[in-house]
Design a protein around this motif. Structure first.
Motif, PDB file in Angstrom:
ATOM      1  N   ASP A   5       8.492  57.858  40.393  1.00 56.82           N
ATOM      2  CA  ASP A   5       9.337  56.724  40.800  1.00 56.82           C
ATOM      3  C   ASP A   5       8.800  55.974  42.024  1.00 56.82           C
ATOM      4  O   ASP A   5       9.193  54.836  42.268  1.00 56.82           O
ATOM      5  CB  ASP A   5      10.758  57.213  41.094  1.00 56.82           C
ATOM      6  CG  ASP A   5      11.504  57.555  39.809  1.00 56.82           C
ATOM      7  OD1 ASP A   5      10.914  57.386  38.722  1.00 56.82           O
ATOM      8  OD2 ASP A   5      12.664  57.998  39.877  1.00 56.82           O
ATOM      9  N   LEU A   6       7.903  56.605  42.782  1.00 64.63           N
ATOM     10  CA  LEU A   6       7.332  55.903  43.932  1.00 64.63           C
ATOM     11  C   LEU A   6       5.888  55.484  43.675  1.00 64.63           C
ATOM     12  O   LEU A   6       5.508  54.344  43.928  1.00 64.63           O
ATOM     13  CB  LEU A   6       7.403  56.792  45.184  1.00 64.63           C
ATOM     14  CG  LEU A   6       6.833  56.193  46.477  1.00 64.63           C
ATOM     15  CD1 LEU A   6       7.472  54.854  46.802  1.00 64.63           C
ATOM     16  CD2 LEU A   6       7.037  57.153  47.648  1.00 64.63           C
ATOM     17  N   LEU A  62      17.277  59.125  51.911  1.00 67.43           N
ATOM     18  CA  LEU A  62      16.599  59.554  50.671  1.00 67.43           C
ATOM     19  C   LEU A  62      16.012  60.960  50.820  1.00 67.43           C
ATOM     20  O   LEU A  62      16.137  61.805  49.928  1.00 67.43           O
ATOM     21  CB  LEU A  62      15.476  58.571  50.316  1.00 67.43           C
ATOM     22  CG  LEU A  62      15.906  57.283  49.624  1.00 67.43           C
ATOM     23  CD1 LEU A  62      14.735  56.304  49.566  1.00 67.43           C
ATOM     24  CD2 LEU A  62      16.417  57.565  48.215  1.00 67.43           C
ATOM     25  N   LEU A  63      15.368  61.185  51.952  1.00 64.57           N
ATOM     26  CA  LEU A  63      14.744  62.497  52.160  1.00 64.57           C
ATOM     27  C   LEU A  63      15.784  63.596  52.227  1.00 64.57           C
ATOM     28  O   LEU A  63      15.576  64.698  51.719  1.00 64.57           O
ATOM     29  CB  LEU A  63      13.885  62.471  53.442  1.00 64.57           C
ATOM     30  CG  LEU A  63      12.639  61.591  53.350  1.00 64.57           C
ATOM     31  CD1 LEU A  63      12.033  61.343  54.720  1.00 64.57           C
ATOM     32  CD2 LEU A  63      11.611  62.231  52.422  1.00 64.57           C
ATOM     33  N   PRO A  77       7.760  61.169  56.619  1.00 64.74           N
ATOM     34  CA  PRO A  77       6.754  60.165  56.250  1.00 64.74           C
ATOM     35  C   PRO A  77       5.574  60.074  57.214  1.00 64.74           C
ATOM     36  O   PRO A  77       4.422  59.964  56.768  1.00 64.74           O
ATOM     37  CB  PRO A  77       7.556  58.856  56.229  1.00 64.74           C
ATOM     38  CG  PRO A  77       8.945  59.279  55.915  1.00 64.74           C
ATOM     39  CD  PRO A  77       9.123  60.602  56.596  1.00 64.74           C
ATOM     40  N   GLN A  86      15.055  55.860  54.763  1.00 66.49           N
ATOM     41  CA  GLN A  86      14.123  56.968  54.509  1.00 66.49           C
ATOM     42  C   GLN A  86      14.831  58.304  54.714  1.00 66.49           C
ATOM     43  O   GLN A  86      14.736  59.209  53.882  1.00 66.49           O
ATOM     44  CB  GLN A  86      12.933  56.887  55.474  1.00 66.49           C
ATOM     45  CG  GLN A  86      11.893  55.866  55.106  1.00 66.49           C
ATOM     46  CD  GLN A  86      10.723  55.897  56.085  1.00 66.49           C
ATOM     47  OE1 GLN A  86      10.803  56.512  57.149  1.00 66.49           O
ATOM     48  NE2 GLN A  86       9.654  55.222  55.719  1.00 66.49           N
ATOM     49  N   MET A 133      16.860  64.502  48.876  1.00 69.14           N
ATOM     50  CA  MET A 133      15.846  65.251  48.116  1.00 69.14           C
ATOM     51  C   MET A 133      15.669  66.679  48.620  1.00 69.14           C
ATOM     52  O   MET A 133      14.908  67.448  48.038  1.00 69.14           O
ATOM     53  CB  MET A 133      14.499  64.507  48.198  1.00 69.14           C
ATOM     54  CG  MET A 133      14.445  63.270  47.324  1.00 69.14           C
ATOM     55  SD  MET A 133      12.758  62.710  47.071  1.00 69.14           S
ATOM     56  CE  MET A 133      12.500  61.791  48.532  1.00 69.14           C
ATOM     57  N   ARG A 168      16.229  63.351  39.463  1.00 66.67           N
ATOM     58  CA  ARG A 168      16.989  62.095  39.591  1.00 66.67           C
ATOM     59  C   ARG A 168      18.492  62.371  39.617  1.00 66.67           C
ATOM     60  O   ARG A 168      19.234  61.797  40.420  1.00 66.67           O
ATOM     61  CB  ARG A 168      16.676  61.176  38.405  1.00 66.67           C
ATOM     62  CG  ARG A 168      15.342  60.475  38.519  1.00 66.67           C
ATOM     63  CD  ARG A 168      15.078  59.718  37.245  1.00 66.67           C
ATOM     64  NE  ARG A 168      13.841  58.955  37.296  1.00 66.67           N
ATOM     65  CZ  ARG A 168      13.262  58.451  36.213  1.00 66.67           C
ATOM     66  NH1 ARG A 168      13.795  58.651  35.012  1.00 66.67           N
ATOM     67  NH2 ARG A 168      12.154  57.747  36.335  1.00 66.67           N
ATOM     68  N   ARG A 169      18.931  63.242  38.748  1.00 67.51           N
ATOM     69  CA  ARG A 169      20.358  63.540  38.663  1.00 67.51           C
ATOM     70  C   ARG A 169      20.858  64.138  39.985  1.00 67.51           C
ATOM     71  O   ARG A 169      21.896  63.741  40.515  1.00 67.51           O
ATOM     72  CB  ARG A 169      20.612  64.521  37.505  1.00 67.51           C
ATOM     73  CG  ARG A 169      22.094  64.742  37.226  1.00 67.51           C
ATOM     74  CD  ARG A 169      22.298  65.655  36.064  1.00 67.51           C
ATOM     75  NE  ARG A 169      21.623  66.943  36.271  1.00 67.51           N
ATOM     76  CZ  ARG A 169      21.631  67.944  35.409  1.00 67.51           C
ATOM     77  NH1 ARG A 169      22.246  67.813  34.249  1.00 67.51           N
ATOM     78  NH2 ARG A 169      21.017  69.069  35.667  1.00 67.51           N
ATOM     79  N   ARG A 210      15.052  50.772  58.020  1.00 64.61           N
ATOM     80  CA  ARG A 210      14.109  51.418  57.106  1.00 64.61           C
ATOM     81  C   ARG A 210      14.090  52.930  57.339  1.00 64.61           C
ATOM     82  O   ARG A 210      14.098  53.726  56.408  1.00 64.61           O
ATOM     83  CB  ARG A 210      12.700  50.851  57.291  1.00 64.61           C
ATOM     84  CG  ARG A 210      11.762  51.238  56.168  1.00 64.61           C
ATOM     85  CD  ARG A 210      10.376  50.735  56.402  1.00 64.61           C
ATOM     86  NE  ARG A 210       9.753  51.409  57.548  1.00 64.61           N
ATOM     87  CZ  ARG A 210       8.451  51.475  57.749  1.00 64.61           C
ATOM     88  NH1 ARG A 210       7.635  50.889  56.916  1.00 64.61           N
ATOM     89  NH2 ARG A 210       7.955  52.088  58.791  1.00 64.61           N
ATOM     90  N   VAL A 270      19.474  63.903  43.033  1.00 63.55           N
ATOM     91  CA  VAL A 270      19.415  62.950  44.153  1.00 63.55           C
ATOM     92  C   VAL A 270      20.543  61.939  44.045  1.00 63.55           C
ATOM     93  O   VAL A 270      21.214  61.617  45.035  1.00 63.55           O
ATOM     94  CB  VAL A 270      18.028  62.245  44.190  1.00 63.55           C
ATOM     95  CG1 VAL A 270      18.024  61.092  45.172  1.00 63.55           C
ATOM     96  CG2 VAL A 270      16.945  63.253  44.563  1.00 63.55           C
ATOM     97  N   ARG A 271      20.779  61.446  42.823  1.00 63.26           N
ATOM     98  CA  ARG A 271      21.889  60.472  42.638  1.00 63.26           C
ATOM     99  C   ARG A 271      23.222  61.094  43.051  1.00 63.26           C
ATOM    100  O   ARG A 271      24.021  60.452  43.735  1.00 63.26           O
ATOM    101  CB  ARG A 271      21.981  60.065  41.163  1.00 63.26           C
ATOM    102  CG  ARG A 271      21.110  58.920  40.839  1.00 63.26           C
ATOM    103  CD  ARG A 271      21.631  58.084  39.672  1.00 63.26           C
ATOM    104  NE  ARG A 271      20.700  56.984  39.525  1.00 63.26           N
ATOM    105  CZ  ARG A 271      19.577  57.076  38.809  1.00 63.26           C
ATOM    106  NH1 ARG A 271      19.292  58.182  38.141  1.00 63.26           N
ATOM    107  NH2 ARG A 271      18.764  56.048  38.764  1.00 63.26           N
ATOM    108  N   LEU A 288       4.267  64.176  51.215  1.00 64.53           N
ATOM    109  CA  LEU A 288       5.685  63.954  51.520  1.00 64.53           C
ATOM    110  C   LEU A 288       6.583  64.942  50.762  1.00 64.53           C
ATOM    111  O   LEU A 288       7.618  65.369  51.280  1.00 64.53           O
ATOM    112  CB  LEU A 288       6.073  62.513  51.160  1.00 64.53           C
ATOM    113  CG  LEU A 288       7.477  62.071  51.550  1.00 64.53           C
ATOM    114  CD1 LEU A 288       7.676  62.116  53.071  1.00 64.53           C
ATOM    115  CD2 LEU A 288       7.767  60.658  51.036  1.00 64.53           C
TER     116      LEU A 288
END
Lengths: 186, 121
Positions: free
Chosen positions: A140-141, A121-122, A42, A118, A125, A168-169, A114, A171-172, A36
């Motif tokens: 994290d996953l 989030l993707l 996915p 997804q 990222m 993380r920073r 869902r 993506v947030r 991924l």
């Protein structure tokens, strides 16, 4: 007592399907996560993860150190994902599975939601490097520890922490921006 | 700055256990026949010994031949020692080689001396 990967590899080599089944249970998700991190899709990552486990069985005799099964599997998954991306450069926009179920009217609200989550989030990222994505997803996953990720990706543990922090920073920040845009649009 | 884990569960394929089990089962369906066929030809203890013997027996034969050769070189030939000794040595050790003048305890004649120095009678 929990069997070590090395023991399960040896038992698999000896022709024990249950032992290889344990390796699949233990590491299929890790292979999926690495796929991924390369593919962003996915459904494709699931296919690549399954193919990677099959390849791992086919090449199990080439694994010099059975204790390093996971790191070796991740290399297989990454190579397969890169080949998949190269071969399928013209990617479809909507996951085939969702498009098919939506067309047949079978997609539930839950499935649609869902897939939306997804996709969000993707998308968040997308700005990360492949290594940052892999570190973020593995931690994290998949729930791996820093030292396990370091060993699997052959990186110093400090570098893993650094990538995780940055990922993380980023993506947030991106998710927050998107929420703000959605809010402004309403 | 916040650095706690992100919630990535929407990306987790095992969130749908049935589907996830199906994925694992699909992998096993592809590999299981091959694993089982390997079990059928997995080496037995006797097979392992036979395989080991196939290599070890010829190797042992070569080693034995080498050891014999080395032993021959180090200890020398085991044939009759006198065959290699010189005439004086033979003359000193063998009774048959003791000249008549010495056995008779008399001084040698010029002819005896001629013979003792290798001359032909």
């Amino acid at each position: 007592m929990l069997d070590s990967d090395a023991r399960l590899v040896e038992q698999s080599r000896g022709g024990d399907p249950a032992a290889f089944g344990r390796l699949v249970e233990r590491h299929l998700r890790t292979a999926y996560v690495v796929a991924l991190s390369v593919l962003h899709e996915p459904a494709d990552a699931e296919d690549v993860a399954q193919d990677s486990m099959v390849t791992a069985w086919e090449k199990l005799d080439q694994l010099d150190d059975p204790g390093h099964f996971r790191a070796w599997l991740l290399q297989i998954a990454r190579r397969r994902a890169l080949n998949f991306r190269r071969d399928e450069s013209a990617r479809r926009g909507v996951p085939l599975e969702l498009a098919e179920s939506a067309a047949s009217g079978a997609a539930t609200d839950r499935e649609v939601m869902r897939h939306e989550l997804q996709a969000r989030l993707l998308h968040a990222m997308e700005g990360l490097t492949e290594t940052e994505r892999a570190v973020l997803l593995l931690h994290d996953l998949d729930g791996l520890k820093h030292r396990e990720i370091a060993a699997s990706l052959e990186l110093p543990a400090g570098t893993v922490r650094y990538h995780l922090f940055n990922a993380r920073r980023a993506v947030r920040a991106r998710l927050t921006d998107e929420q703000q845009e959605d809010h402004d649009a309403q | 700055m916040r650095n706690d884990p992100l919630d990535l569960t929407p990306l987790d394929p095992s969130r749908d256990p049935e589907r996830w089990r199906g994925m694992m089962a699909a992998v096993m369906r592809r590999v299981e026949p091959s694993i089982r066929s390997r079990a059928a030809v997995a080496p037995t203890v006797l097979g392992l010994i036979r395989g080991w013997a196939r290599v070890a027996v010829p190797a042992a034969a070569v080693m034995a031949a080498l050891a014999l050769g080395i032993s021959q070189v180090l200890t020398g030939p085991t044939g009759p020692v006198l065959a290699r000794t010189d005439p004086v040595e033979q003359w000193l050790v063998g009774d048959a080689a003791i000249p008549a003048w010495l056995r008779a305890d008399r001084p040698p004649t010029p002819a005896d001396l001629w013979l003792a120095s290798g001359g032909v009678r």
